[in-house]
Scaffold this motif. Structure first.
Motif, PDB file in Angstrom:
ATOM      1  N   THR A 191      -5.412  -8.189   2.281  1.00 15.89           N
ATOM      2  CA  THR A 191      -6.316  -7.332   1.511  1.00 15.89           C
ATOM      3  C   THR A 191      -6.754  -6.049   2.210  1.00 15.89           C
ATOM      4  OG1 THR A 191      -8.295  -8.500   2.305  1.00 15.89           O
ATOM      5  CG2 THR A 191      -7.237  -9.348   0.290  1.00 15.89           C
ATOM      6  N   LYS A 192      -6.656  -6.001   3.534  1.00 14.68           N
ATOM      7  CA  LYS A 192      -7.188  -4.839   4.262  1.00 14.68           C
ATOM      8  C   LYS A 192      -6.589  -4.758   5.659  1.00 14.68           C
ATOM      9  CE  LYS A 192     -11.226  -7.756   5.108  1.00 14.68           C
ATOM     10  NZ  LYS A 192     -10.836  -8.717   4.076  1.00 14.68           N
ATOM     11  N   ARG A 242       2.682   2.207  -3.349  1.00 13.75           N
ATOM     12  CA  ARG A 242       1.909   2.865  -4.405  1.00 13.75           C
ATOM     13  C   ARG A 242       2.137   4.371  -4.420  1.00 13.75           C
ATOM     14  NH1 ARG A 242      -3.788  -0.245  -2.985  1.00 13.75           N
ATOM     15  NH2 ARG A 242      -3.027  -2.374  -3.320  1.00 13.75           N
ATOM     16  N   TYR A 294      -9.570   0.474  -1.900  1.00 12.95           N
ATOM     17  CA  TYR A 294      -8.549   1.480  -2.170  1.00 12.95           C
ATOM     18  C   TYR A 294      -9.245   2.814  -2.459  1.00 12.95           C
ATOM     19  CZ  TYR A 294      -4.276   3.508  -4.123  1.00 12.95           C
ATOM     20  OH  TYR A 294      -3.186   4.309  -4.374  1.00 12.95           O
ATOM     21  N   LYS A 295      -9.142   3.746  -1.530  1.00 14.89           N
ATOM     22  CA  LYS A 295      -9.938   4.975  -1.580  1.00 14.89           C
ATOM     23  C   LYS A 295      -9.570   5.907  -2.734  1.00 14.89           C
ATOM     24  CE  LYS A 295     -12.306   4.151   2.214  1.00 14.89           C
ATOM     25  NZ  LYS A 295     -11.780   2.824   2.584  1.00 14.89           N
ATOM     26  N   LYS A 299      -3.451  -4.898  -6.136  1.00 17.82           N
ATOM     27  CA  LYS A 299      -4.618  -4.110  -6.522  1.00 17.82           C
ATOM     28  C   LYS A 299      -5.108  -4.594  -7.879  1.00 17.82           C
ATOM     29  CE  LYS A 299      -4.152   0.140  -7.986  1.00 17.82           C
ATOM     30  NZ  LYS A 299      -3.957   1.608  -8.098  1.00 17.82           N
ATOM     31  N   ASP A 311     -10.875  -7.312  -1.085  1.00 18.07           N
ATOM     32  CA  ASP A 311     -11.468  -6.177  -0.381  1.00 18.07           C
ATOM     33  C   ASP A 311     -12.138  -5.295  -1.425  1.00 18.07           C
ATOM     34  OD1 ASP A 311     -12.121  -4.316   1.592  1.00 18.07           O
ATOM     35  OD2 ASP A 311     -10.244  -3.218   1.327  1.00 18.07           O
ATOM     36  N   LEU A 367       0.826  -1.200   0.000  1.00 16.60           N
ATOM     37  CA  LEU A 367       0.000   0.000   0.000  1.00 16.60           C
ATOM     38  C   LEU A 367       0.863   1.254   0.000  1.00 16.60           C
ATOM     39  CD1 LEU A 367      -2.892   1.084   0.088  1.00 16.60           C
ATOM     40  CD2 LEU A 367      -2.766   1.009   2.582  1.00 16.60           C
ATOM     41  N   ARG A 387     -10.858   3.513  -5.949  1.00 16.82           N
ATOM     42  CA  ARG A 387     -11.929   2.553  -5.644  1.00 16.82           C
ATOM     43  C   ARG A 387     -11.727   1.193  -6.306  1.00 16.82           C
ATOM     44  NH1 ARG A 387     -14.275   3.037  -0.952  1.00 16.82           N
ATOM     45  NH2 ARG A 387     -14.930   5.182  -0.528  1.00 16.82           N
ATOM     46  N   LYS A 388     -10.499   0.850  -6.596  1.00 16.90           N
ATOM     47  CA  LYS A 388     -10.224  -0.497  -7.085  1.00 16.90           C
ATOM     48  C   LYS A 388     -10.105  -1.446  -5.900  1.00 16.90           C
ATOM     49  CE  LYS A 388      -8.023   0.776 -11.447  1.00 16.90           C
ATOM     50  NZ  LYS A 388      -6.789   0.721 -12.266  1.00 16.90           N
ATOM     51  N   SER A 389     -10.421  -2.700  -6.139  1.00 13.28           N
ATOM     52  CA  SER A 389     -10.377  -3.700  -5.083  1.00 13.28           C
ATOM     53  C   SER A 389      -8.975  -4.302  -4.971  1.00 13.28           C
ATOM     54  CB  SER A 389     -11.391  -4.810  -5.362  1.00 13.28           C
ATOM     55  OG  SER A 389     -12.690  -4.270  -5.511  1.00 13.28           O
ATOM     56  N   THR A 390      -8.719  -4.949  -3.848  1.00 11.49           N
ATOM     57  CA  THR A 390      -7.423  -5.586  -3.613  1.00 11.49           C
ATOM     58  C   THR A 390      -7.609  -7.093  -3.485  1.00 11.49           C
ATOM     59  OG1 THR A 390      -6.591  -3.633  -2.446  1.00 11.49           O
ATOM     60  CG2 THR A 390      -5.404  -5.701  -2.095  1.00 11.49           C
TER      61      THR A 390
END
Length: 211
Positions: A190-191, A19, A68-69, A93, A64, A16, A72-75
């Protein structure tokens, strides 16, 4: 990044932060410092591979949805075990924005399936042949979709390349198995998790104090 090869519990946090390495802010620096503090307080933590562990291949897959704020893609997160021994894991991601939890979980399962097929081929060279390798997923809709990818409202927009899962289920290569969210070990990839859940999953990954 080097430490992630032996400390999978920091995989999500490091990925995270990575990125934002092209244009980091002060908040990102604070986040990285927290990772280093955690490592400083757990210097003897490492993966343990017990000698008497079984040799059955099984795996966990989780996603998740929209976590990802920024975009808004998922992980996606998966981990593969031989018995109690963690041998492969990743957190990534997803390339596209998922429109539902089902889609996010289904894409994660697809990535997990591809990894399993590669591992099965490698293990075959050593004389180990595995059938119906269980992929443990906590989303019943994704499991149903893997068994029958019909074009209903939840799946008609999903790229056809992810539907190879059904072929491998029919061939007996893999098997989608439901697991409770509280037992979804791949959730650590994932989170962010609360301390109790994080410690529980960390232990299940095989991480323990090594003298």
């Amino acid at each position: 990044l080097y430490l992630m090869t032996s400390r999978p519990n920091i995989l999500f946090s490091v990925c995270l932060c990575a990125r934002f390495q092209a244009c980091p802010k002060e908040t990102h620096l604070h986040a990285v410092k927290r990772i280093f503090k955690y490592l400083a307080y757990t210097p003897s933590l490492g993966l343990w591979y017990p000698r008497k562990s079984s040799f059955e291949l099984h795996t966990y897959s989780d996603a998740d949805f929209g976590g990802y704020k920024v975009d808004r893609k998922s992980t996606s997160g998966t981990c593969q075990f031989l018995g109690n021994m963690l041998i492969s894991w990743f957190s990534k991601k997803q390339n596209s924005v998922a429109l539902s939890t089902t889609e996010a979980e289904y894409i994660a399962v697809g990535s997990c399936c591809a990894q399993i097929m590669w591992m099965k081929q490698q293990l075959l060279d050593y004389g180990f042949n595995f059938e119906k390798v269980p992929i443990k997923c906590d989303n019943t809709s994704a499991i149903c979709l893997g068994k029958n990818p019909v074009h209903h409202s939840r799946s008609k927009h999903i790229d056809i390349r992810y539907h190879f899962i059904k072929d491998h289920i029919e061939k007996g290569d893999i098997e989608l198995v439901f697991v409770l969210t509280q037992e979804q070990v791949a959730g650590i990839f994932t989170k962010p998790l609360d301390e109790q859940t994080f410690s529980k999953f960390r232990l299940e990954l095989g991480l323990c104090e090594i003298e």
